[in-house]
Scaffold this active site. Structure first.
Site, PDB file in Angstrom:
ATOM      1  N   LYS A   1       0.858  -1.175   0.000  1.00  0.00           N
ATOM      2  CA  LYS A   1       0.000   0.000   0.000  1.00  0.00           C
ATOM      3  C   LYS A   1       0.899   1.231   0.000  1.00  0.00           C
ATOM      4  O   LYS A   1       1.419   1.647   1.029  1.00  0.00           O
ATOM      5  CB  LYS A   1      -0.900  -0.008   1.243  1.00  0.00           C
ATOM      6  CG  LYS A   1      -2.243   0.733   1.056  1.00  0.00           C
ATOM      7  CD  LYS A   1      -2.140   2.211   0.766  1.00  0.00           C
ATOM      8  CE  LYS A   1      -1.843   3.019   1.997  1.00  0.00           C
ATOM      9  NZ  LYS A   1      -1.883   4.510   1.721  1.00  0.00           N
TER      10      LYS A   1
ATOM     11  N   GLU B   1       9.962   2.112  10.439  1.00  0.00           N
ATOM     12  CA  GLU B   1      11.031   3.088  10.184  1.00  0.00           C
ATOM     13  C   GLU B   1      10.355   4.445  10.216  1.00  0.00           C
ATOM     14  O   GLU B   1       9.632   4.813   9.293  1.00  0.00           O
ATOM     15  CB  GLU B   1      11.688   2.800   8.830  1.00  0.00           C
ATOM     16  CG  GLU B   1      13.082   3.423   8.693  1.00  0.00           C
ATOM     17  CD  GLU B   1      13.038   4.848   8.210  1.00  0.00           C
ATOM     18  OE1 GLU B   1      13.164   5.753   9.072  1.00  0.00           O
ATOM     19  OE2 GLU B   1      12.872   5.075   7.016  1.00  0.00           O
TER      20      GLU B   1
ATOM     21  N   GLU C   1       9.528  16.593  14.216  1.00  0.00           N
ATOM     22  CA  GLU C   1       9.928  16.539  12.815  1.00  0.00           C
ATOM     23  C   GLU C   1       9.044  17.467  11.988  1.00  0.00           C
ATOM     24  O   GLU C   1       7.818  17.328  11.972  1.00  0.00           O
ATOM     25  CB  GLU C   1       9.799  15.095  12.313  1.00  0.00           C
ATOM     26  CG  GLU C   1      10.354  14.857  10.932  1.00  0.00           C
ATOM     27  CD  GLU C   1      10.275  13.388  10.540  1.00  0.00           C
ATOM     28  OE1 GLU C   1      11.278  12.840  10.079  1.00  0.00           O
ATOM     29  OE2 GLU C   1       9.190  12.796  10.706  1.00  0.00           O
TER      30      GLU C   1
END
Length: 603
Positions: free
Chosen positions: A244, A318, A475
């Site tokens: 996906k 990750e 982030e």
């Protein structure tokens, strides 16, 4: 022209740029229109429409009531749009897969798993098939590079380099097929310890089995590279896969379905479903999916862990990062500035290992040290001089130059408008903090520098960002650099480790002793140590990578990266016959079955 019309008209240069951009975009749109792989889901070895899409119905079944608005709503429900980041123009619409499509793909993968032809083949054979997928990607690399440049907004110079690395990495995974076969029935050992072994009359061995049905959810910043990094080892390991891709930039990933068809991957062993987050959630929570491998934000990774926890399935994550560039005052000033620019401008700052924190040594204290002053002046000058890419699809001479020599020499747009809004909102909050000084950037570039319809953000450098501010701890995923100073090695380490992330960092110094001590204390999955800046953000297929803390779970790359997609089984022969005898008997029985099957085919 009258003076007023001259002011309102576009310059010749602007018109030529727009014409070039329009031409290149039309070319890429032609690629996407001509191949069904960019317009269908891939389930059970077939290119199919989403199950909720009635476009496959015959004309006799359709009734046109003349209401075009309804057709628009149908299109929104069955397709998902992507835009060209440099201009904001529509690029392509791809299938909007939903829960029912994910269920169909998982069912196809589960059927292929139960049938067993793929999982029971040798890893070397599976690797040979995946190698043909890599060949297909390589043979179409030029087109795929333009597609990815258009989908993400990165200069084609960069997308071409990344695709080359993607193919090389896939071939590395394929080279491990023989290694995995050789690792079957490896005798258990004491691991270098003392004692603990079974009796000599027993045979205790290890085997590596595939996990089963794996769900792979890839990111948008390096679409094909990240997707193939998951697909290749998962297939070589013997799993049946549902991929996906991110809905933000999935197009180059979709080519993997064509590559799988060309390579001869068995129906159901590899499936592709495009769609938004609801499709990813359906894949993560599906009871028949034994493992999820995900690259993306920490927030989404946490949701995937929650979905996996109820069924106790494996997940490899990750996730985000907040990497730091630590520059000691013995560093080569010019090289350190060049490396800092690459660190926070690579891919427009849209890379999980982007070095978006900068720590400069200031032994004098007070923030006015000579090294810091010269460094920031030089950094500001270079950043403000950077031009903006007007047409990434054709941008072959300029790029972020992360994996090559030379200074970053162009600024790319960010991937989409929603991402730009997130970045600008973060910069607005930074401006509201009285402690933070904006060295350069801070908003949208003027119209004279970048297309006002594109998703451009000025490269921004923020000074004296507080340790507890979000710009130091979260982030941003954009071209934003937060700067602080440090006095001592321990001070530097404490500030590097002050965030919940731990994906990567760099120590820039001319002192081997400093490099050794500081890198050993940094809490990150990868630490670059340099006096030249060479190899920043470099990844090598055999070198494992992953994160500490909120930057992820598990490791990618290397042999361990392959074995993340396997289960370790201990087989203990306790008596009556040995492993050697069992292996010999198995071969004899297989030979008899093979001879009988051959005779039956002849008859």
């Amino acid at each position: 022209r009258s003076p007023s019309s001259s002011i309102m008209s576009k310059s010749v240069e602007e018109e030529e740029e727009e014409s070039s951009s329009s031409s290149s975009l039309s070319r890429v749109q032609g690629y996407l229109k001509d191949d069904v792989c960019y317009n269908k889901l891939y389930i059970g070895g077939k290119f199919v429409d989403p199950l909720d899409n009635d476009s496959s119905s015959s004309g006799d079944d359709k009734k046109d009531d003349g209401d075009d608005s309804k057709k628009g709503e149908e299109d929104k429900n069955t397709t998902y749009p992507t835009t060209y980041p440099a201009t904001g123009e529509h690029l392509h619409s791809f299938p909007r897969g939903k829960t029912s499509d994910v269920q169909a793909a998982v069912a196809a993968a589960a059927e292929a798993w139960e049938e067993g032809a793929w999982s029971s083949a040798t890893a070397e054979y599976r690797a040979s098939v995946v190698s043909r997928m890599a060949d297909a990607v390589e043979s179409n690399a030029e087109i795929l590079a333009e597609i990815e440049a258009a989908d993400v907004g990165k200069p084609v110079r960069q997308s071409s380099a990344v695709l080359g690395g993607c193919v090389g990495e896939a071939r590395y995974w394929c080279s491990l097929g023989r290694v995995m076969d050789a690792d079957q029935d490896v005798p258990a050992s004491d691991g270098g310890g003392s004692g603990g072994l079974p009796p000599p009359s027993f045979d205790a061995v290890y085997r590596r089995d595939p996990v089963g049905v794996t769900g792979l959810i890839s990111s948008w910043n390096y679409p094909l590279n990240v997707a193939f990094r998951k697909v290749a080892p998962s297939l070589v390991a013997g799993n049946c896969v549902v991929l996906k891709p991110s809905e933000i930039a999935p197009l180059s990933c979709m080519y993997l379905s064509r590559a799988a068809e060309i390579a001869g991957v068995p129906p159901g062993a590899f499936n592709v479903v495009t769609g938004d987050g609801s499709a990813g959630a359906a894949l993560s929570s599906h009871p028949d999916v034994q493992m999820i491998s995900f690259t993306g934000s920490t927030t989404t990774g946490s949701k995937i862990m929650n979905a996996s926890s109820s069924k106790l399935s494996q997940c490899m994550l990750e996730l985000g990062g907040k990497s730091a560039m630590v520059v000691f005052d013995d560093a080569d000033l010019d090289k350190a500035v060049e490396t800092t620019m690459k660190g926070f401008l690579t891919n427009g700052g849209q890379i999980c290992t982007a070095h978006t924190r900068l720590l400069l040594q200031d032994t004098a204290g007070g923030g006015g040290g000579e090294f810091k002053t010269k460094f920031l002046a030089k950094l500001k000058g270079h950043v403000e001089a950077l031009p903006y890419s007007s047409d990434p699809i054709t941008e072959r001479e300029r790029g972020d130059r992360t994996w090559e020599s030379g200074m970053t020499d162009v600024v790319q747009p960010v991937v989409c408008e929603s991402q730009r809004i997130k970045i600008l909102d973060a910069l607005r909050r930074a401006e509201e903090c009285e402690d933070i000084e904006v060295l350069c950037g801070g908003g949208i570039p003027p119209e004279s520098q970048a297309n006002k319809s594109g998703y451009y953000v000025q490269p921004t450098v923020l000074l004296d960002v507080p340790l507890d501010h979000e710009l130091w701890n979260t982030e941003v995923f954009g071209p934003v650099l937060s700067v602080r100073t440090f006095a001592t090695e321990s001070d530097a380490v404490a500030q590097v480790n002050s965030t919940p992330f731990g994906l990567a960092s760099t120590v820039f110094t001319s002192s081997p002793g400093i490099a050794r001590r500081v890198s050993a204390k940094i809490r990150a999955g990868t630490v670059y140590v340099t006096s030249t800046g060479d190899g920043l953000l470099a990844e090598f297929p055999c070198v494992r990578r992953g994160g500490y803390g909120r930057s992820g779970i598990g490791r990618e790359l290397g042999l361990d990266g392959l074995y993340e997609y396997t289960e370790l089984k201990s087989v203990i022969y306790t008596g009556g016959f040995s492993l050697k005898e069992a292996t010999k008997k198995e071969k004899e029985e297989d030979d008899i079955k093979g001879t009988a099957a051959k005779r039956q085919r002849t008859e």
